[in-house]
Design an enzyme around this catalytic site. Structure first.
Site, short mmCIF file in Angstrom:
data_model
loop_
_atom_site.label_atom_id
_atom_site.label_comp_id
_atom_site.label_asym_id
_atom_site.label_seq_id
_atom_site.Cartn_x
_atom_site.Cartn_y
_atom_site.Cartn_z
N PRO A 128 25.88 -28.66 20.37
CA PRO A 128 26.92 -28.46 19.36
C PRO A 128 27.95 -29.58 19.37
O PRO A 128 28.16 -30.23 20.40
CB PRO A 128 27.55 -27.12 19.77
CG PRO A 128 27.28 -27.01 21.23
CD PRO A 128 25.96 -27.67 21.46
N ASP A 129 28.58 -29.80 18.21
CA ASP A 129 29.63 -30.81 18.16
C ASP A 129 30.94 -30.22 18.68
O ASP A 129 31.00 -29.09 19.14
CB ASP A 129 29.78 -31.39 16.76
CG ASP A 129 30.27 -30.36 15.75
OD1 ASP A 129 30.68 -29.25 16.17
OD2 ASP A 129 30.24 -30.65 14.55
N PHE A 130 32.00 -30.99 18.59
CA PHE A 130 33.28 -30.57 19.13
C PHE A 130 34.20 -29.99 18.07
O PHE A 130 34.95 -29.06 18.34
CB PHE A 130 33.99 -31.77 19.79
CG PHE A 130 33.51 -32.07 21.19
CD1 PHE A 130 34.37 -32.58 22.13
CD2 PHE A 130 32.20 -31.86 21.56
CE1 PHE A 130 33.94 -32.86 23.43
CE2 PHE A 130 31.75 -32.13 22.84
CZ PHE A 130 32.63 -32.65 23.78
N ARG A 131 34.16 -30.53 16.85
CA ARG A 131 35.24 -30.26 15.91
C ARG A 131 34.90 -29.38 14.72
O ARG A 131 35.77 -29.10 13.92
CB ARG A 131 35.82 -31.60 15.41
CG ARG A 131 36.61 -32.28 16.50
CD ARG A 131 37.08 -33.67 16.13
NE ARG A 131 37.99 -34.15 17.17
CZ ARG A 131 37.61 -34.61 18.34
NH1 ARG A 131 36.33 -34.68 18.62
NH2 ARG A 131 38.50 -35.01 19.22
N ASN A 177 28.53 -40.06 22.28
CA ASN A 177 27.90 -38.92 22.94
C ASN A 177 27.67 -39.20 24.43
O ASN A 177 27.53 -40.34 24.84
CB ASN A 177 26.58 -38.59 22.26
CG ASN A 177 26.76 -38.24 20.79
OD1 ASN A 177 27.82 -37.77 20.39
ND2 ASN A 177 25.75 -38.49 19.98
N ASP A 226 25.19 -37.44 26.15
CA ASP A 226 23.95 -36.71 26.45
C ASP A 226 22.78 -37.58 26.88
O ASP A 226 21.76 -37.07 27.33
CB ASP A 226 23.54 -35.85 25.25
CG ASP A 226 23.49 -36.64 23.94
OD1 ASP A 226 22.96 -37.77 23.94
OD2 ASP A 226 24.01 -36.13 22.91
N HIS A 264 31.96 -42.88 25.96
CA HIS A 264 32.58 -41.77 26.68
C HIS A 264 31.81 -41.38 27.94
O HIS A 264 32.02 -40.31 28.50
CB HIS A 264 32.74 -40.56 25.75
CG HIS A 264 33.64 -40.84 24.59
ND1 HIS A 264 33.49 -40.25 23.35
CD2 HIS A 264 34.71 -41.68 24.49
CE1 HIS A 264 34.42 -40.71 22.54
NE2 HIS A 264 35.17 -41.57 23.20
#
Length: 241
Positions: free
Chosen positions: A33-36, A105, A107, A122
């Site tokens: 899932p995304d963050f926003r 990302n 991941d 990040h």
């Protein structure tokens, strides 16, 4: 939109040096899932605590137990696999294009798909280090540990190599990202609303001929782009193949 995709396909065929700048939207089809968004991480509180507070440097240092409870439960997806979009960009590299990926990302899915030039702004959940002796640990070690992961050499806490709130981006990664951007004649921005700084500001360093934005919603940079496609990246790459 079909006309835009045909134009994009032509531009990709002509391009030699491509910068691919990705956000959460490219990994959502892989089950991350995304963050926003409305269902994103930042709209799911952990008790009375906001996610932004929990994944800060200060919180990690003061309450590593609660940090890891949240981190393991909400931010780690060890079974996630690369999707068609990740593989599409890695295939361009295999076909002879000079493709550099800059991603927000954490991941590791671009590398898992085969991309070799990746700047992870990040950090990555796949890299973890003892805070005292510096020993490296992989994701499996973190996932399979109870509570706060401890170093098996010195017993100190292990910290994931991800950029938490209050932390600066790695200077070497910034340098790598700027090198990719400055050498690109085409930049494809995928799955990011371009609101996270300083990462979003990197787009300003692109001086190539074609700026492409592919995102489900509009961004503040749409007016600067040569092509804007508001759609899921999986739908787009299915038409590019």
């Amino acid at each position: 939109m079909i006309d835009d995709i045909l134009k994009l396909k032509e531009k990709i065929e002509k391009a030699k040096n491509i910068c691919v700048f990705t956000g959460a939207g490219i990994s959502c089809p892989s089950g991350i899932p995304d963050f926003r968004s409305a269902d994103g991480l930042y709209n799911k509180s952990h008790g009375s605590l906001l996610p932004e507070r929990i994944i800060s440097h200060t919180f990690f240092m003061s309450d590593p137990e609660l940090f890891y409870e949240f981190y393991k439960g909400k931010m780690l997806y060890p079974s996630a696999l690369p999707n068609a979009a990740h593989y599409y960009f890695s295939r361009l590299e295999k076909e002879g294009k000079n493709v550099g990926v800059i991603t927000q990302n954490i991941d590791g899915l671009h590398q898992a798909a085969g991309s070799t030039e990746v700047a992870e702004l990040h950090g990555s959940v796949h890299r973890n280090f003892c805070m005292k002796c510096g020993k490296y640990y992989d994701l499996d070690y973190i996932v399979n540990s109870d509570g706060v992961p401890k170093c098996d050499v010195c017993g100190s806490n292990i910290k994931p190599d991800v950029v938490l709130y209050e932390e600066q981006l790695n200077e070497n990664v910034i340098e790598k990202a700027l090198k990719i951007i400055s050498g690109a004649d085409m930049m494809i921005v995928v799955g990011t609303s371009l609101v996270v700084y300083p990462a979003a500001s990197f787009i300003k360093y692109f001086n190539g001929s074609s700026l492409i934005l592919i995102n489900k919603s509009k961004t503040a940079y749409d007016s600067s782009a040569d092509i804007v496609i508001n759609d899921n990246i999986i739908n787009v790459v299915s038409k590019l193949n």
